[in-house]
Design a protein around this motif. Sequence first.
Motif, PDB file in Angstrom:
ATOM      1  N   TYR A 106     -31.393   9.996  -0.774  1.00  0.00           N
ATOM      2  CA  TYR A 106     -32.522   9.077  -0.866  1.00  0.00           C
ATOM      3  C   TYR A 106     -32.136   7.758  -0.239  1.00  0.00           C
ATOM      4  CZ  TYR A 106     -35.990   5.892  -2.694  1.00  0.00           C
ATOM      5  OH  TYR A 106     -36.964   4.956  -2.792  1.00  0.00           O
ATOM      6  N   ARG A 107     -32.960   7.286   0.606  1.00  0.00           N
ATOM      7  CA  ARG A 107     -32.740   5.977   1.216  1.00  0.00           C
ATOM      8  C   ARG A 107     -34.095   5.341   1.432  1.00  0.00           C
ATOM      9  NH1 ARG A 107     -30.661   2.093   4.271  1.00  0.00           N
ATOM     10  NH2 ARG A 107     -31.047   1.930   6.477  1.00  0.00           N
ATOM     11  N   ASP A 108     -34.212   4.122   1.005  1.00  0.00           N
ATOM     12  CA  ASP A 108     -35.420   3.336   1.227  1.00  0.00           C
ATOM     13  C   ASP A 108     -35.039   2.253   2.223  1.00  0.00           C
ATOM     14  OD1 ASP A 108     -37.637   1.728   1.202  1.00  0.00           O
ATOM     15  OD2 ASP A 108     -37.802   1.649  -0.981  1.00  0.00           O
ATOM     16  N   PRO A 109     -35.181   2.529   3.517  1.00  0.00           N
ATOM     17  CA  PRO A 109     -34.694   1.611   4.539  1.00  0.00           C
ATOM     18  C   PRO A 109     -35.268   0.198   4.394  1.00  0.00           C
ATOM     19  CG  PRO A 109     -35.562   3.606   5.547  1.00  0.00           C
ATOM     20  CD  PRO A 109     -35.836   3.680   4.093  1.00  0.00           C
ATOM     21  N   GLU A 110     -36.524   0.101   4.065  1.00  0.00           N
ATOM     22  CA  GLU A 110     -37.139  -1.223   3.955  1.00  0.00           C
ATOM     23  C   GLU A 110     -36.483  -2.032   2.832  1.00  0.00           C
ATOM     24  OE1 GLU A 110     -41.407  -3.065   2.640  1.00  0.00           O
ATOM     25  OE2 GLU A 110     -41.436  -1.267   3.891  1.00  0.00           O
TER      26      GLU A 110
END
Length: 177
Positions: A106-110
């Motif tokens: 899981y990665r939330d770039p923003e």
Amino acid sequence: MGIGMGTALRPERWVDGAMHDTDSFDAFVRARLPELLRFGRALTGSEHAAADLVQDALERTLMRWSRITSEDPEGYVRRAMVNRSISVWRKLGRERITEQPPSESYRDPERDDALLEALRRLPPRQRAVIALRYYDDLTEAQTAAVLGCSIGTVKSQASDAMAKLRGLLAETTGDPS
């Protein structure tokens, strides 16, 4: 002479290579064990984990018993229990046991980019404290040693940095968490 007969006649025991007067320690444990177990259950939520926590704290306390009997021995044991519970919680809190690993991370770039940008905007000392305390998971004392400052300075810098990060993130994302 059977097992235990020698210790029944003498109040001293060898513990980690040192002789300890354990009569007062034994009396303390007998008197306070139910309350310590209840406190352990409150910390851990588990009967078995509470018993392990109390045992660990009492082992640590016995080693220092001669130095803490004039102080507040129950406070010392409770503090040891809290510290150990936090250490275990930190280790287990980061791990999630599953039958199979997730198919993708899981990665939330923003959000990640916003956090990194906010970190870049911190003064160097605050950024160093945050990196050492929360990324490298060092204690306050270890962080102070690395930075060559007092523990109080680490605490105040961490507090100031977290407050500033919350403000910067609220500006960037509109979400103060």
